[in-house]
Design a protein around this motif. Structure first.
Motif, PDB file in Angstrom:
ATOM      1  N   PRO A 231       0.838  -1.213   0.000  1.00 48.76           N
ATOM      2  CA  PRO A 231       0.000   0.000   0.000  1.00 48.76           C
ATOM      3  C   PRO A 231       0.867   1.254   0.000  1.00 48.76           C
ATOM      4  O   PRO A 231       1.794   1.371   0.795  1.00 48.76           O
ATOM      5  N   SER A 232       0.572   2.157  -0.916  1.00 47.79           N
ATOM      6  CA  SER A 232       1.382   3.367  -1.066  1.00 47.79           C
ATOM      7  C   SER A 232       0.559   4.441  -1.754  1.00 47.79           C
ATOM      8  O   SER A 232      -0.596   4.215  -2.138  1.00 47.79           O
ATOM      9  N   ALA A 233       1.171   5.607  -1.913  1.00 45.28           N
ATOM     10  CA  ALA A 233       0.488   6.705  -2.596  1.00 45.28           C
ATOM     11  C   ALA A 233       0.199   6.343  -4.055  1.00 45.28           C
ATOM     12  O   ALA A 233      -0.858   6.696  -4.591  1.00 45.28           O
ATOM     13  N   SER A 234       1.114   5.623  -4.697  1.00 46.16           N
ATOM     14  CA  SER A 234       0.903   5.246  -6.095  1.00 46.16           C
ATOM     15  C   SER A 234      -0.236   4.245  -6.232  1.00 46.16           C
ATOM     16  O   SER A 234      -1.032   4.320  -7.180  1.00 46.16           O
ATOM     17  N   VAL A 235      -0.336   3.313  -5.295  1.00 48.85           N
ATOM     18  CA  VAL A 235      -1.446   2.349  -5.310  1.00 48.85           C
ATOM     19  C   VAL A 235      -2.779   3.078  -5.118  1.00 48.85           C
ATOM     20  O   VAL A 235      -3.758   2.823  -5.830  1.00 48.85           O
ATOM     21  N   ALA A 236      -2.806   4.009  -4.158  1.00 49.15           N
ATOM     22  CA  ALA A 236      -4.032   4.785  -3.920  1.00 49.15           C
ATOM     23  C   ALA A 236      -4.425   5.582  -5.146  1.00 49.15           C
ATOM     24  O   ALA A 236      -5.609   5.692  -5.481  1.00 49.15           O
ATOM     25  N   LEU A 237      -3.430   6.124  -5.841  1.00 49.02           N
ATOM     26  CA  LEU A 237      -3.716   6.919  -7.039  1.00 49.02           C
ATOM     27  C   LEU A 237      -4.281   6.055  -8.155  1.00 49.02           C
ATOM     28  O   LEU A 237      -5.246   6.440  -8.826  1.00 49.02           O
ATOM     29  N   VAL A 238      -3.695   4.877  -8.373  1.00 48.03           N
ATOM     30  CA  VAL A 238      -4.191   3.966  -9.409  1.00 48.03           C
ATOM     31  C   VAL A 238      -5.621   3.548  -9.120  1.00 48.03           C
ATOM     32  O   VAL A 238      -6.498   3.605  -9.998  1.00 48.03           O
ATOM     33  N   VAL A 239      -5.872   3.119  -7.887  1.00 46.11           N
ATOM     34  CA  VAL A 239      -7.205   2.640  -7.522  1.00 46.11           C
ATOM     35  C   VAL A 239      -8.238   3.761  -7.618  1.00 46.11           C
ATOM     36  O   VAL A 239      -9.325   3.583  -8.184  1.00 46.11           O
ATOM     37  N   SER A 240      -7.904   4.934  -7.081  1.00 48.15           N
ATOM     38  CA  SER A 240      -8.866   6.029  -7.065  1.00 48.15           C
ATOM     39  C   SER A 240      -9.144   6.546  -8.476  1.00 48.15           C
ATOM     40  O   SER A 240     -10.287   6.845  -8.815  1.00 48.15           O
ATOM     41  N   ARG A 241      -8.116   6.642  -9.293  1.00 51.08           N
ATOM     42  CA  ARG A 241      -8.315   7.125 -10.674  1.00 51.08           C
ATOM     43  C   ARG A 241      -9.141   6.134 -11.477  1.00 51.08           C
ATOM     44  O   ARG A 241      -9.998   6.515 -12.272  1.00 51.08           O
ATOM     45  N   SER A 242      -8.891   4.855 -11.275  1.00 46.96           N
ATOM     46  CA  SER A 242      -9.644   3.822 -11.979  1.00 46.96           C
ATOM     47  C   SER A 242     -11.093   3.802 -11.534  1.00 46.96           C
ATOM     48  O   SER A 242     -12.011   3.624 -12.343  1.00 46.96           O
ATOM     49  N   ALA A 243     -11.330   4.015 -10.239  1.00 46.35           N
ATOM     50  CA  ALA A 243     -12.691   3.988  -9.706  1.00 46.35           C
ATOM     51  C   ALA A 243     -13.493   5.203 -10.146  1.00 46.35           C
ATOM     52  O   ALA A 243     -14.699   5.103 -10.399  1.00 46.35           O
ATOM     53  N   SER A 244     -12.838   6.348 -10.249  1.00 49.97           N
ATOM     54  CA  SER A 244     -13.567   7.573 -10.564  1.00 49.97           C
ATOM     55  C   SER A 244     -13.679   7.842 -12.053  1.00 49.97           C
ATOM     56  O   SER A 244     -14.627   8.495 -12.499  1.00 49.97           O
ATOM     57  N   HIS A 245     -12.731   7.353 -12.860  1.00 48.01           N
ATOM     58  CA  HIS A 245     -12.736   7.668 -14.284  1.00 48.01           C
ATOM     59  C   HIS A 245     -12.729   6.438 -15.196  1.00 48.01           C
ATOM     60  O   HIS A 245     -12.745   6.574 -16.410  1.00 48.01           O
ATOM     61  N   GLY A 246     -12.665   5.259 -14.629  1.00 45.43           N
ATOM     62  CA  GLY A 246     -12.663   4.052 -15.448  1.00 45.43           C
ATOM     63  C   GLY A 246     -11.317   3.354 -15.440  1.00 45.43           C
ATOM     64  O   GLY A 246     -10.283   3.961 -15.145  1.00 45.43           O
ATOM     65  N   VAL A 247     -11.336   2.076 -15.773  1.00 48.17           N
ATOM     66  CA  VAL A 247     -10.133   1.252 -15.681  1.00 48.17           C
ATOM     67  C   VAL A 247      -9.035   1.733 -16.619  1.00 48.17           C
ATOM     68  O   VAL A 247      -7.848   1.624 -16.323  1.00 48.17           O
ATOM     69  N   ARG A 248      -9.402   2.312 -17.771  1.00 45.85           N
ATOM     70  CA  ARG A 248      -8.383   2.774 -18.706  1.00 45.85           C
ATOM     71  C   ARG A 248      -7.569   3.924 -18.121  1.00 45.85           C
ATOM     72  O   ARG A 248      -6.363   4.039 -18.378  1.00 45.85           O
TER      73      ARG A 248
END
Length: 205
Positions: free
Chosen positions: A20-37
């Protein structure tokens, strides 16, 4: 490189990418809010920075980081400000943005957010600069070894981040509904804003 050396490098990078890290949080949050792409674009930015670190580790990244100390400081400041801006944009939105409506600007911001966040991560610099010289003999490193190293980094870091992107998208689908989606978008914005502020505070301390 021997098979044992490659396995050590691959497993070490895999474990670091999965923590768990800032990069993991960014990937998950961006994917959840804007889509997997979009999560995949963040992952691509992260992998690009990791590939750069992997290459620099071979030529002596510790010495280079010391020589370019002010440049790395500037990169960290840019990354912090960029994350704060992205977080604020998400917090001020009044509706959930659908993946189908995402434009090229958001694609670029997703990639840049992953790239800058990783470039600003001092732990990543220390990790690569200490890991590779301790596992392989840099003095007898060949071009084939260098290509193998880049592929190991690509599959270890990229594979984990893509998995997180899929998990983030699945989370958004399970939440369902525009109201819950908007709540998650606000959480995403808060995480980005907090991450940027954290980078600024750490930089000034």
């Amino acid at each position: 490189m021997t098979l044992t050396q490659m396995m050590i490098l691959f497993s070490s990078m895999l474990l670091l990418a999965a923590l768990p890290s800032a990069s993991v949080a960014l990937v998950v949050s961006r994917s959840a809010s804007h889509g997997v792409r979009q999560g995949m674009m963040v992952a691509l930015g992260i992998v690009s920075a990791d590939l750069l670190f992997a290459g620099l580790a071979i030529v002596g990244m510790s010495a280079l980081a010391h020589w370019l100390g002010e440049l790395f400081t500037l990169i960290r400041l840019i990354a912090a400000c960029y994350l704060i801006w992205l977080g604020w944009q998400l917090l001020r939105q009044t509706r959930m943005e659908q993946p189908s409506s995402v434009g090229k600007t958001v694609w670029g911001s997703s990639y840049l957010s992953g790239l800058l966040l990783t470039l600003a991560d001092v732990k990543a610099i220390v990790f690569y600069a200490s890991l590779f010289p301790s596992v392989v003999d840099i003095q007898v490193f060949t071009a084939v070894d260098f290509i193998c190293l880049l592929f190991l980094t690509l599959f270890a870091v990229g594979g984990v981040k893509l998995l997180y992107a899929w998990l983030g998208s699945s989370l958004a689908v399970r939440l369902g509904g525009k109201r819950l989606g908007l709540v998650w978008q606000r959480i995403t914005g808060g995480l980005m804003l907090g991450g940027g502020i954290y980078l600024l505070v750490r930089q000034s301390s």
